[in-house]
Motif scaffolding. Structure first.
Motif, PDB file in Angstrom:
ATOM      1  N   GLU A 172      25.166  32.071   3.489  1.00 16.43           N
ATOM      2  CA  GLU A 172      24.670  33.288   2.845  1.00 16.43           C
ATOM      3  C   GLU A 172      23.809  32.901   1.648  1.00 16.43           C
ATOM      4  N   HIS A 173      22.568  33.332   1.671  1.00 15.67           N
ATOM      5  CA  HIS A 173      21.643  33.114   0.561  1.00 15.67           C
ATOM      6  C   HIS A 173      21.273  34.470  -0.018  1.00 15.67           C
ATOM      7  N   ASN A 174      21.730  34.724  -1.220  1.00 12.46           N
ATOM      8  CA  ASN A 174      21.454  35.997  -1.890  1.00 12.46           C
ATOM      9  C   ASN A 174      21.827  37.196  -1.024  1.00 12.46           C
ATOM     10  N   GLY A 175      22.960  37.096  -0.362  1.00 17.40           N
ATOM     11  CA  GLY A 175      23.480  38.198   0.432  1.00 17.40           C
ATOM     12  C   GLY A 175      22.881  38.324   1.822  1.00 17.40           C
ATOM     13  N   SER A 176      22.035  37.366   2.224  1.00 18.72           N
ATOM     14  CA  SER A 176      21.364  37.485   3.509  1.00 18.72           C
ATOM     15  C   SER A 176      21.308  36.122   4.203  1.00 18.72           C
TER      16      SER A 176
ATOM     17  N   ALA B 288      15.979  29.031   6.559  1.00 15.62           N
ATOM     18  CA  ALA B 288      15.893  28.158   7.739  1.00 15.62           C
ATOM     19  C   ALA B 288      16.260  28.918   9.011  1.00 15.62           C
ATOM     20  N   TYR B 289      17.350  29.690   8.957  1.00 23.11           N
ATOM     21  CA  TYR B 289      17.758  30.467  10.127  1.00 23.11           C
ATOM     22  C   TYR B 289      16.770  31.595  10.400  1.00 23.11           C
ATOM     23  N   LYS B 290      16.441  32.352   9.385  1.00 24.69           N
ATOM     24  CA  LYS B 290      15.562  33.510   9.567  1.00 24.69           C
ATOM     25  C   LYS B 290      14.220  33.094  10.164  1.00 24.69           C
ATOM     26  N   ASN B 291      13.713  31.948   9.737  1.00 25.19           N
ATOM     27  CA  ASN B 291      12.413  31.500  10.233  1.00 25.19           C
ATOM     28  C   ASN B 291      12.465  31.136  11.718  1.00 25.19           C
ATOM     29  N   ILE B 292      13.461  30.349  12.134  1.00 25.88           N
ATOM     30  CA  ILE B 292      13.544  30.008  13.561  1.00 25.88           C
ATOM     31  C   ILE B 292      13.822  31.258  14.384  1.00 25.88           C
TER      32      ILE B 292
ATOM     33  N   GLU C 157      27.314  21.390  22.380  1.00 30.87           N
ATOM     34  CA  GLU C 157      26.189  20.715  21.732  1.00 30.87           C
ATOM     35  C   GLU C 157      25.985  21.369  20.376  1.00 30.87           C
ATOM     36  N   ILE C 158      26.115  20.567  19.328  1.00 31.45           N
ATOM     37  CA  ILE C 158      25.898  21.074  17.979  1.00 31.45           C
ATOM     38  C   ILE C 158      24.440  20.823  17.608  1.00 31.45           C
ATOM     39  N   LEU C 159      23.740  21.913  17.355  1.00 31.98           N
ATOM     40  CA  LEU C 159      22.328  21.833  16.985  1.00 31.98           C
ATOM     41  C   LEU C 159      22.209  21.768  15.465  1.00 31.98           C
ATOM     42  N   ASP C 160      21.151  21.128  15.005  1.00 34.63           N
ATOM     43  CA  ASP C 160      20.852  21.034  13.575  1.00 34.63           C
ATOM     44  C   ASP C 160      19.511  21.732  13.349  1.00 34.63           C
ATOM     45  N   LEU C 161      19.508  22.764  12.527  1.00 30.98           N
ATOM     46  CA  LEU C 161      18.255  23.498  12.290  1.00 30.98           C
ATOM     47  C   LEU C 161      17.166  22.620  11.696  1.00 30.98           C
ATOM     48  N   ASN C 162      17.537  21.505  11.080  1.00 32.97           N
ATOM     49  CA  ASN C 162      16.523  20.581  10.566  1.00 32.97           C
ATOM     50  C   ASN C 162      15.670  19.990  11.684  1.00 32.97           C
ATOM     51  N   ASN C 163      16.180  19.997  12.900  1.00 30.19           N
ATOM     52  CA  ASN C 163      15.413  19.505  14.051  1.00 30.19           C
ATOM     53  C   ASN C 163      14.478  20.566  14.617  1.00 30.19           C
ATOM     54  N   TYR C 164      14.493  21.748  14.024  1.00 29.14           N
ATOM     55  CA  TYR C 164      13.655  22.859  14.488  1.00 29.14           C
ATOM     56  C   TYR C 164      12.849  23.447  13.325  1.00 29.14           C
TER      57      TYR C 164
ATOM     58  N   ALA D  77      23.809  28.162  10.475  1.00 30.29           N
ATOM     59  CA  ALA D  77      22.550  28.846  10.136  1.00 30.29           C
ATOM     60  C   ALA D  77      22.133  28.423   8.727  1.00 30.29           C
ATOM     61  N   SER D  78      21.936  27.120   8.593  1.00 31.99           N
ATOM     62  CA  SER D  78      21.614  26.493   7.315  1.00 31.99           C
ATOM     63  C   SER D  78      20.880  25.189   7.600  1.00 31.99           C
ATOM     64  N   ASN D  79      20.047  24.769   6.678  1.00 31.75           N
ATOM     65  CA  ASN D  79      19.411  23.462   6.827  1.00 31.75           C
ATOM     66  C   ASN D  79      19.925  22.465   5.789  1.00 31.75           C
ATOM     67  N   HIS D  80      20.994  22.803   5.102  1.00 32.13           N
ATOM     68  CA  HIS D  80      21.592  21.906   4.119  1.00 32.13           C
ATOM     69  C   HIS D  80      22.236  20.732   4.854  1.00 32.13           C
ATOM     70  N   LYS D  81      21.921  19.516   4.450  1.00 30.30           N
ATOM     71  CA  LYS D  81      22.436  18.330   5.144  1.00 30.30           C
ATOM     72  C   LYS D  81      23.954  18.222   5.060  1.00 30.30           C
ATOM     73  N   LYS D  82      24.552  18.766   4.006  1.00 28.43           N
ATOM     74  CA  LYS D  82      26.009  18.729   3.841  1.00 28.43           C
ATOM     75  C   LYS D  82      26.603  20.132   3.980  1.00 28.43           C
ATOM     76  N   SER D  83      26.054  20.902   4.870  1.00 28.18           N
ATOM     77  CA  SER D  83      26.429  22.299   5.051  1.00 28.18           C
ATOM     78  C   SER D  83      27.925  22.472   5.332  1.00 28.18           C
ATOM     79  N   ILE D  84      28.556  23.339   4.554  1.00 26.69           N
ATOM     80  CA  ILE D  84      29.953  23.671   4.827  1.00 26.69           C
ATOM     81  C   ILE D  84      30.058  24.497   6.110  1.00 26.69           C
TER      82      ILE D  84
END
Length: 177
Positions: A78-82, A86-90, A33-40, A8-15
């Motif tokens: 987690e971004h600022n506790g939430s 990228a995830y919230k928008n999709i 199937e591993i999805l990439d949020l950057n494709n959405y 649930a991240s759009n960081h290209k090097k997401s941990i």
């Protein structure tokens, strides 16, 4: 059996994407199937945008991926506790099309971060809210201090106790049939 997995991240090097990759390799006799949020990537959700655009094809495609699977793995950044934007928008776009976004699918939820809490706040929110959106949470686990516990070269958890807990969580999706 088919599982979709995503960070649930759009960081290209997401941990969190590394964690999802590791989880997917632990599943037996399962198509993952591993999805990439950057494709959405979609415009920022608003009612005005929805009235202007209707329901974007990418949001419909994402929902179709959920509808076509037997289970879901998500690892939350987690971004600022939430949730990440990228995830919230999709998620927001999808929930306008189908309020029961997770479509009665079993889910295993993770979170991780470089910090000692491992994204525990966002994971707690996700676990609590998933049933309202027709998600069946089978297991969840927060992995603290990612770089201390995950071998980024071998792409495995090196902390034995966390690794056993992680494997146990993932195993819930091996037994869906």
């Amino acid at each position: 059996m088919k599982i979709i997995a995503f960070a649930a991240s759009n960081h290209k090097k997401s941990i969190n994407k590394q964690l999802v990759g590791y989880a997917s390799r632990l599943l037996n006799k399962v198509d993952v199937e591993i999805l990439d949020l950057n494709n959405y990537e979609l415009p920022l959700y608003s009612q005005d945008k929805e009235e202007e655009l209707g329901h974007p094809k990418l949001a419909k495609d994402f929902l179709a991926k959920i509808g076509g699977c037997d289970g879901i793995i998500i690892s939350f950044a987690e971004h600022n506790g939430s949730y990440s934007v990228a995830y919230k928008n999709i998620f927001d776009w999808c929930s306008r099309i189908e309020p029961k976004v997770f479509q009665n699918k079993p889910m295993v939820l993770f979170s991780t971060s470089p910090g000692s809490l491992g994204g525990a706040s966002v994971l707690a929110s996700a676990v609590q809210s998933a049933p309202y959106f027709d998600g069946i949470v089978k297991a969840s686990l927060s992995i603290p201090s990612f770089y201390d516990h995950f071998d980024t070269e071998k792409q495995v958890l090196r902390h034995e106790e966390l690794n056993e807990q992680f494997k146990d969580a993932v195993s819930h999706l091996n037994h869906l049939n």
